[in-house]
Design a protein around this motif. Structure first.
Motif, PDB file in Angstrom:
ATOM      1  N   GLU A  56       3.291  -8.398  -0.205  1.00  0.00           N
ATOM      2  CA  GLU A  56       3.188  -8.085  -1.627  1.00  0.00           C
ATOM      3  C   GLU A  56       1.728  -7.935  -2.054  1.00  0.00           C
ATOM      4  OE1 GLU A  56       5.426 -10.846  -3.980  1.00  0.00           O
ATOM      5  OE2 GLU A  56       7.295 -10.464  -2.882  1.00  0.00           O
ATOM      6  N   GLU A  57       0.850  -8.722  -1.442  1.00  0.00           N
ATOM      7  CA  GLU A  57      -0.570  -8.604  -1.788  1.00  0.00           C
ATOM      8  C   GLU A  57      -1.179  -7.321  -1.221  1.00  0.00           C
ATOM      9  OE1 GLU A  57      -4.155  -8.733  -3.225  1.00  0.00           O
ATOM     10  OE2 GLU A  57      -2.472  -9.939  -3.878  1.00  0.00           O
ATOM     11  N   TYR A  58      -0.890  -7.025   0.037  1.00  0.00           N
ATOM     12  CA  TYR A  58      -1.412  -5.805   0.667  1.00  0.00           C
ATOM     13  C   TYR A  58      -0.275  -4.784   0.655  1.00  0.00           C
ATOM     14  CZ  TYR A  58      -4.988  -9.134   1.657  1.00  0.00           C
ATOM     15  OH  TYR A  58      -5.949 -10.101   1.508  1.00  0.00           O
ATOM     16  N   ASP A  59      -0.225  -4.054  -0.456  1.00  0.00           N
ATOM     17  CA  ASP A  59       0.971  -3.351  -0.894  1.00  0.00           C
ATOM     18  C   ASP A  59       1.042  -1.880  -0.511  1.00  0.00           C
ATOM     19  OD1 ASP A  59      -1.148  -2.561  -2.437  1.00  0.00           O
ATOM     20  OD2 ASP A  59      -0.147  -2.839  -4.361  1.00  0.00           O
ATOM     21  N   GLY A  60       0.166  -1.424   0.356  1.00  0.00           N
ATOM     22  CA  GLY A  60       0.179  -0.012   0.746  1.00  0.00           C
ATOM     23  C   GLY A  60      -0.731   0.858  -0.099  1.00  0.00           C
ATOM     24  N   ASN A  61      -1.443   0.265  -1.070  1.00  0.00           N
ATOM     25  CA  ASN A  61      -2.320   1.042  -1.947  1.00  0.00           C
ATOM     26  C   ASN A  61      -3.802   0.823  -1.695  1.00  0.00           C
ATOM     27  OD1 ASN A  61      -0.459   2.515  -3.607  1.00  0.00           O
ATOM     28  ND2 ASN A  61       0.104   0.585  -4.567  1.00  0.00           N
ATOM     29  N   ASP A  62      -4.142   0.011  -0.717  1.00  0.00           N
ATOM     30  CA  ASP A  62      -5.555  -0.311  -0.524  1.00  0.00           C
ATOM     31  C   ASP A  62      -6.373   0.839   0.051  1.00  0.00           C
ATOM     32  OD1 ASP A  62      -5.777  -2.898  -1.590  1.00  0.00           O
ATOM     33  OD2 ASP A  62      -4.754  -3.726   0.155  1.00  0.00           O
ATOM     34  N   LEU A  63      -5.737   1.770   0.725  1.00  0.00           N
ATOM     35  CA  LEU A  63      -6.485   2.897   1.284  1.00  0.00           C
ATOM     36  C   LEU A  63      -6.464   4.110   0.366  1.00  0.00           C
ATOM     37  CD1 LEU A  63      -5.620   2.674   5.086  1.00  0.00           C
ATOM     38  CD2 LEU A  63      -7.554   1.677   3.831  1.00  0.00           C
ATOM     39  N   CYS A  64      -5.894   3.984  -0.821  1.00  0.00           N
ATOM     40  CA  CYS A  64      -5.881   5.108  -1.766  1.00  0.00           C
ATOM     41  C   CYS A  64      -6.460   4.715  -3.114  1.00  0.00           C
ATOM     42  CB  CYS A  64      -4.476   5.689  -1.924  1.00  0.00           C
ATOM     43  SG  CYS A  64      -3.234   4.510  -2.443  1.00  0.00           S
ATOM     44  N   GLY A  65      -7.152   3.585  -3.174  1.00  0.00           N
ATOM     45  CA  GLY A  65      -7.792   3.156  -4.407  1.00  0.00           C
ATOM     46  C   GLY A  65      -9.290   2.992  -4.197  1.00  0.00           C
ATOM     47  N   THR A  66      -9.984   2.680  -5.274  1.00  0.00           N
ATOM     48  CA  THR A  66     -11.413   2.378  -5.228  1.00  0.00           C
ATOM     49  C   THR A  66     -11.576   0.881  -5.435  1.00  0.00           C
ATOM     50  OG1 THR A  66     -12.035   4.547  -6.102  1.00  0.00           O
ATOM     51  CG2 THR A  66     -13.658   2.785  -6.312  1.00  0.00           C
TER      52      THR A  66
END
Length: 209
Positions: A56-66
């Motif tokens: 839930e914390e590392y939700d799949g959006n860390d490589l598409c955000g700033t």
């Protein structure tokens, strides 16, 4: 002395004292090493303190955000994430190590974030905050609870949605911006980047010289 985010500071309810700028700095993440720093801070705060599950914390959006990092001297002590949508940006994953809470570093981090968001031309952000923290955030930056939106739950906490107002930037970057400016590192648009020098290798440059 590095320039301060004059526009970004306008997004805050209170000014950032001079002593905060002498102690703290914040910048966008630009390397895998810095991304690991952000992940480590979030693990310490959300997984350790709040028992948030890893998936839930590392939700799949860390490589598409700033991502941003806050530094106390040379030590990373805080982080946040911004994701980008058509007419708004979304503020997420604000995390400070325990000893930094209640100190001035958070305002430095937010001011630098607002500066970049405003430079990109955004005028509003969406935040999803733990409901218990609304009094804190309402005194930190210019925001309001989104009307007509019910509370919701995830990772065992109640959340509310807020709209965050972003100050207008006089040098917001339109699509017609100089191509060498647009391809510079995120947030460093006013300093020549490594690809600026490649212009010297363009066909015809030797003849022009």
């Amino acid at each position: 002395m590095m320039s301060r985010p004059v526009v970004g500071m306008k997004g805050l309810c209170r000014p950032v004292p001079d002593e905060a700028w002498a102690r703290y700095s914040a910048r966008p993440v630009r390397s895998l090493d810095e991304l690991q720093m952000a992940a480590a801070i979030r693990a310490a705060v959300f997984m350790s303190e709040q028992a948030c599950p890893y998936e839930e914390e590392y939700d799949g959006n860390d490589l598409c955000g700033t991502h941003f990092l806050l530094f106390d001297g040379a030590e990373p002590v805080g982080t946040l994430r911004v994701r980008w949508f058509a007419d708004f940006a979304k503020l997420e994953r604000i995390a400070l190590l325990p000893r930094e809470r209640g100190r001035m570093g958070l305002r430095v981090l937010l001011a630098e974030m607002f500066e970049l968001v405003a430079r990109k031309g955004y005028r509003r952000m969406l935040g999803q905050i733990q409901a218990r923290l609304w009094p804190v955030w309402s005194r930190t930056f210019n925001c309001r609870l989104l009307p007509g939106r019910a509370p919701f739950w995830f990772s065992d906490y109640e959340y509310r949605e807020i709209e965050i107002l972003v100050p207008a930037h006089p040098d917001a970057l339109p699509m017609e911006t100089d191509p060498y400016v647009i391809i510079r590192p995120e947030g460093a648009w006013d300093a020549p980047g490594v690809l600026d020098a490649s212009a010297e290798r363009a066909p015809g440059q030797d003849e022009a010289a």
